[in-house]
Scaffold this active site. Structure first.
Site, mmCIF file in Angstrom:
data_model
loop_
_atom_site.group_PDB
_atom_site.id
_atom_site.type_symbol
_atom_site.label_atom_id
_atom_site.label_comp_id
_atom_site.label_asym_id
_atom_site.label_seq_id
_atom_site.Cartn_x
_atom_site.Cartn_y
_atom_site.Cartn_z
ATOM 1 C CE LYS A 9 2.234 0.273 10.842
ATOM 2 N NZ LYS A 9 2.499 0.375 9.380
ATOM 3 C CE1 TYR A 49 1.917 -4.956 8.459
ATOM 4 C CE2 TYR A 49 3.863 -4.984 9.847
ATOM 5 C CZ TYR A 49 2.732 -4.343 9.384
ATOM 6 O OH TYR A 49 2.421 -3.085 9.852
ATOM 7 C CG ASN A 112 2.424 3.644 7.705
ATOM 8 O OD1 ASN A 112 2.754 2.950 8.666
ATOM 9 N ND2 ASN A 112 1.856 3.143 6.625
ATOM 10 C CG HIS A 115 -1.578 -2.712 11.773
ATOM 11 N ND1 HIS A 115 -1.552 -3.142 10.470
ATOM 12 C CD2 HIS A 115 -2.431 -3.528 12.433
ATOM 13 C CE1 HIS A 115 -2.360 -4.204 10.360
ATOM 14 N NE2 HIS A 115 -2.890 -4.454 11.541
ATOM 15 C CD GLU A 126 -4.215 -7.707 11.310
ATOM 16 O OE1 GLU A 126 -4.701 -6.679 11.842
ATOM 17 O OE2 GLU A 126 -3.845 -7.739 10.120
HETATM 18 P P1 RTP Z 1 -0.889 -1.549 7.903
HETATM 19 O O1 RTP Z 1 -1.074 -2.981 7.442
HETATM 20 O O2 RTP Z 1 0.451 -1.279 8.516
HETATM 21 O O3 RTP Z 1 -2.039 -1.086 8.735
HETATM 22 O O4 RTP Z 1 -0.925 -0.598 6.637
HETATM 23 P P2 RTP Z 1 -1.914 -0.678 5.411
HETATM 24 O O5 RTP Z 1 -2.899 -1.789 5.580
HETATM 25 O O6 RTP Z 1 -2.422 0.692 5.193
HETATM 26 O O7 RTP Z 1 -0.903 -1.039 4.256
HETATM 27 P P3 RTP Z 1 -0.407 -2.469 3.750
HETATM 28 O O8 RTP Z 1 -0.609 -2.527 2.282
HETATM 29 O O9 RTP Z 1 -0.984 -3.568 4.590
HETATM 30 O O10 RTP Z 1 1.143 -2.382 4.023
HETATM 31 C C1 RTP Z 1 1.676 -2.677 5.286
HETATM 32 C C2 RTP Z 1 2.768 -1.689 5.631
HETATM 33 O O11 RTP Z 1 3.874 -1.916 4.805
HETATM 34 C C3 RTP Z 1 4.542 -0.703 4.587
HETATM 35 N N1 RTP Z 1 4.674 -0.481 3.161
HETATM 36 N N2 RTP Z 1 5.775 -0.095 2.611
HETATM 37 N N3 RTP Z 1 7.767 0.640 0.745
HETATM 38 C C4 RTP Z 1 6.526 0.433 0.326
HETATM 39 O O12 RTP Z 1 6.173 0.596 -0.809
HETATM 40 C C5 RTP Z 1 5.536 0.026 1.313
HETATM 41 N N4 RTP Z 1 4.277 -0.302 1.059
HETATM 42 C C6 RTP Z 1 3.725 -0.622 2.257
HETATM 43 C C7 RTP Z 1 3.746 0.403 5.203
HETATM 44 O O13 RTP Z 1 4.329 0.766 6.438
HETATM 45 C C8 RTP Z 1 2.387 -0.238 5.419
HETATM 46 O O14 RTP Z 1 1.721 0.340 6.509
HETATM 47 MG MG MG Z 2 -2.378 -3.751 6.062
#
Ligand code: RTP
Ligand code: MG
Length: 148
Positions: A9, A49, A112, A115, A126
């Site tokens: 990212k 997203y 974080n 991705h 994706e």
């Molecule tokens: P990613 O899609 O980025 O690989 O991350 P992930 O699967 O671990 O998490 P996901 O639930 O898909 O969430 C996507 C990204 O959104 C941001 N996020 N912010 N402020 C919040 O509560 C929150 N929750 C998620 C994070 O950057 C997450 O990686």
């Molecule tokens: Mg995700």
């Protein structure tokens, strides 16, 4: 062979973590089959997203992911989808274990670092969003042939 979409990212690019992340995946035994440095257009970010469209953080998430260049990659190998997720660590760095990318390098959930696709279906979706078929390279690896 299984493939997944991984992306350093904007925060990871700014913090010079591309090499560290690529190195971890190479050392693990996975193979890079596609990669590009790019700035994500807003429309592509919203598609990528899309599952989070209704979440309160969606606007911030799209703004962040389009805020600077990302390093988009396709990696290949046995169980690469689930194993690369383990190597990334939990979404929120306050819960991600040491030894994971987020556990070692990130502090907040909004920044974080990395991705990774979370399922076979997401990986296919994706990869197709970010790469043309011609940008993915099938090749055999045999280091011994490349030394002399
Ligand atoms: P990613 O899609 O980025 O690989 O991350 P992930 O699967 O671990 O998490 P996901 O639930 O898909 O969430 C996507 C990204 O959104 C941001 N996020 N912010 N402020 C919040 O509560 C929150 N929750 C998620 C994070 O950057 C997450 O990686
Ligand atoms: Mg995700």
């Amino acid at each position: 062979m299984e493939q997944t979409f991984l992306m350093v990212k904007p925060d990871g690019v700014q913090r010079n973590l591309i090499g560290e992340i690529v190195g971890r995946l190479e050392n693990k035994g996975y193979q890079l089959v596609g990669a590009k440095l790019m700035t994500i257009p807003t429309e592509l970010a919203e598609q990528h997203y899309g599952e989070h469209k209704e979440r309160p953080f969606f606007g911030e998430l799209v703004e962040f992911i389009t805020s600077g260049p990302v390093f988009a990659m396709v990696w290949e190998g046995e169980n690469v989808i689930s194993t690369s997720r383990l190597m990334m660590g939990a979404t929120n760095p306050k819960e991600s274990a040491p030894g994971t990318v987020r556990g070692d390098f990130a502090v907040t959930v909004g920044k974080n670092i990395i991705h990774g696709s979370d399922s076979l279906e997401s990986a296919e979706r994706e990869i197709a969003l970010f790469f043309n078929k011609e940008e993915l390279v099938a090749y055999a690896k045999d280091a011994n042939n490349w030394i002399n």
